[in-house]
Design a protein around this motif. Structure first.
Motif, PDB file in Angstrom:
ATOM      1  N   ILE A 108     -92.616 -69.588  95.445  1.00 47.81           N
ATOM      2  CA  ILE A 108     -91.705 -68.682  94.744  1.00 47.81           C
ATOM      3  C   ILE A 108     -92.476 -67.438  94.322  1.00 47.81           C
ATOM      4  O   ILE A 108     -93.494 -67.536  93.630  1.00 47.81           O
ATOM      5  N   ILE A 109     -92.002 -66.259  94.726  1.00 44.04           N
ATOM      6  CA  ILE A 109     -92.708 -65.031  94.360  1.00 44.04           C
ATOM      7  C   ILE A 109     -91.898 -64.126  93.442  1.00 44.04           C
ATOM      8  O   ILE A 109     -92.450 -63.259  92.777  1.00 44.04           O
ATOM      9  N   ASP A 110     -90.584 -64.320  93.378  1.00 41.97           N
ATOM     10  CA  ASP A 110     -89.773 -63.472  92.500  1.00 41.97           C
ATOM     11  C   ASP A 110     -88.434 -64.153  92.258  1.00 41.97           C
ATOM     12  O   ASP A 110     -87.911 -64.858  93.144  1.00 41.97           O
ATOM     13  N   ILE A 111     -87.873 -63.932  91.078  1.00 41.89           N
ATOM     14  CA  ILE A 111     -86.566 -64.528  90.753  1.00 41.89           C
ATOM     15  C   ILE A 111     -85.760 -63.560  89.892  1.00 41.89           C
ATOM     16  O   ILE A 111     -86.308 -62.648  89.267  1.00 41.89           O
ATOM     17  N   LYS A 113     -92.535 -60.946  85.373  1.00 39.56           N
ATOM     18  CA  LYS A 113     -93.146 -61.624  86.518  1.00 39.56           C
ATOM     19  C   LYS A 113     -94.384 -62.427  86.140  1.00 39.56           C
ATOM     20  O   LYS A 113     -94.614 -63.513  86.694  1.00 39.56           O
ATOM     21  N   TRP A 114     -95.187 -61.917  85.219  1.00 35.79           N
ATOM     22  CA  TRP A 114     -96.389 -62.660  84.848  1.00 35.79           C
ATOM     23  C   TRP A 114     -96.063 -63.882  83.982  1.00 35.79           C
ATOM     24  O   TRP A 114     -96.600 -64.966  84.186  1.00 35.79           O
ATOM     25  N   LYS A 115     -95.172 -63.714  83.010  1.00 33.30           N
ATOM     26  CA  LYS A 115     -94.793 -64.853  82.172  1.00 33.30           C
ATOM     27  C   LYS A 115     -94.162 -65.955  83.019  1.00 33.30           C
ATOM     28  O   LYS A 115     -94.429 -67.148  82.812  1.00 33.30           O
ATOM     29  N   PHE A 116     -93.340 -65.548  83.988  1.00 29.18           N
ATOM     30  CA  PHE A 116     -92.711 -66.542  84.850  1.00 29.18           C
ATOM     31  C   PHE A 116     -93.750 -67.242  85.713  1.00 29.18           C
ATOM     32  O   PHE A 116     -93.736 -68.466  85.856  1.00 29.18           O
TER      33      PHE A 116
END
Length: 384
Positions: free
Chosen positions: A259-262, A104-107
């Motif tokens: 965008i918060i999550d993928i 999540k952080w890298k994205f």
């Protein structure tokens, strides 16, 4: 008959299991949890931990497996990508791209660097990182799904307490700007780094505000949808993403989508069936084809003149105790088109905050009254 090995076997993997069988594959599932219901649907099951890659490789060799599929989980997806890359089979993103997308952080860092709409954030390293913050703020582990370790805090005291709890489940944590907006899911299919098909659903929660319980179709304004498409296709091109599914969670505030999550594995709790019931597309088959040969056909030819309004509802209890039965209001009982029981009568509910009893799909007219009252219309009877 060619064999497919799915690194998973929970109820969340049932759509892929059945779609693979309909495409003519012999399906093998993996997973060492006793409650994995997907094993009951596959042709063969090995009750081993799919994180044991040495054991998985031995099964691949023994069974002469042609393709690998990820189950509905982050570890499953990343392990599948690693093995597929090593063995030279299937159609997946490069390992380093998969690792970026599912951290999540890298994205988030990638999105912020490339002007892709996402809430601001900082990586937490030391106490000095907690100075000068604006509250509320969201605490997030980098590598967990399903809302685990996520918390919204309103003060520095709450933040320190939340960080200590989050450290119990993850070694890497970041702090994210809180966006008070409408939560939606955008489930798409990429072909040549363009969006070929997209389904927008609204997500709502029950007692646990970080765990989605109900989902149903949602109409976003054209300008918001165009911004979402623009950012996703930009992302797909920058990362050179292969054809296949892509599922995103997005917050909309003041006509701006964040965008918060993928994820590049199927969304959980039978969400693929929601897409299929509403639009008549063959989403699960397309996902299997994309992961395996990389060649899909007309699976996304929409069969309905008008989108059907179907609610996917995960039934959760409101307290601990012994599960007795499910009580469904007569007004929606005959509108239930599919029901999957996840536990049996007599099951001891020990953590109701995370326990699911059943998953129902209910076809109705666009009736928000039912959505608002659904947890009263579908009740869990519990014996103390």
């Amino acid at each position: 008959m060619e064999k497919i090995l799915i690194l998973g076997g929970s109820h969340r993997d049932i759509p892929l299991i059945k779609a693979s069988q309909e495409l003519g594959y012999f399906v093998i599932t993996l997973g060492d949890r006793d409650y994995y219901l997907g094993h009951n649907y596959s042709d063969k099951a090995y009750r081993i931990n799919f994180n044991d890659l040495k054991a998985v490789k031995e099964i691949i060799k023994k069974e002469q497996v042609s393709y690998l599929l990820p189950g509905s989980g982050e570890e499953s997806y990343l392990n599948t990508v690693k093995l597929s890359s090593e063995l030279g089979i299937g159609n997946f993103d490069k390992v380093e791209i998969a690792q970026l997308l599912h951290n999540k952080w890298k994205f988030k860092s990638f999105c912020l660097k490339n002007d892709i709409s996402t809430p601001n954030g900082i990586f937490y390293n030391k106490k000095e990182d907690l100075e000068g913050l604006n509250f509320p703020i969201v605490v997030k582990p980098t590598n967990l799904s399903g809302g685990r370790g996520v918390e919204i805090v309103n003060s520095k005291e709450q933040l320190i307490k939340s960080l200590n709890e989050a450290k119990k489940v993850s070694d890497e944590i970041f702090l994210e700007e809180f966006i008070d907006g409408k939560l939606i899911a955008y489930s798409i299919f990429l072909r040549n780094q363009k969006i070929e098909y997209g389904f927008v659903g609204e997500d709502i929660t029950y007692l646990n505000k970080y765990l989605i319980t109900s989902a149903f179709p949602y109409k976003v304004e054209d300008k918001i949808l165009e911004k979402m498409k623009y950012d996703i296709e930009k992302l797909a091109k920058l990362l050179n993403l292969v054809d296949g599914m892509f599922h995103l969670q997005i917050l909309i505030k003041d006509d701006t989508p964040y965008i918060i999550d993928i994820t590049r594995r199927i969304p959980g709790d039978l969400y693929p069936y929601l897409i299929e019931y509403c639009d008549g597309v063959e989403y699960s088959k397309a996902v299997v084809k994309a992961y395996t040969t990389g060649i899909i056909g007309d699976e996304f030819k929409i069969k309905f003149k008008k989108q059907k309004f179907v609610i996917r509802h995960c039934v959760m209890p409101n307290r601990n105790g012994v599960y007795k039965k499910l009580i469904i209001n007569d007004a929606i009982k005959d509108k239930t088109i599919y029901k999957l029981d996840l536990v049996d009568e007599g099951y001891m509910i020990e953590d109701y905050f995370y326990t699911q009893i059943a998953i129902l799909f209910i076809e109705v007219s666009e009736d928000y009254f039912i959505i608002d009252k659904i947890n009263q219309m579908i009740q869990v009877e519990i014996k103390e």
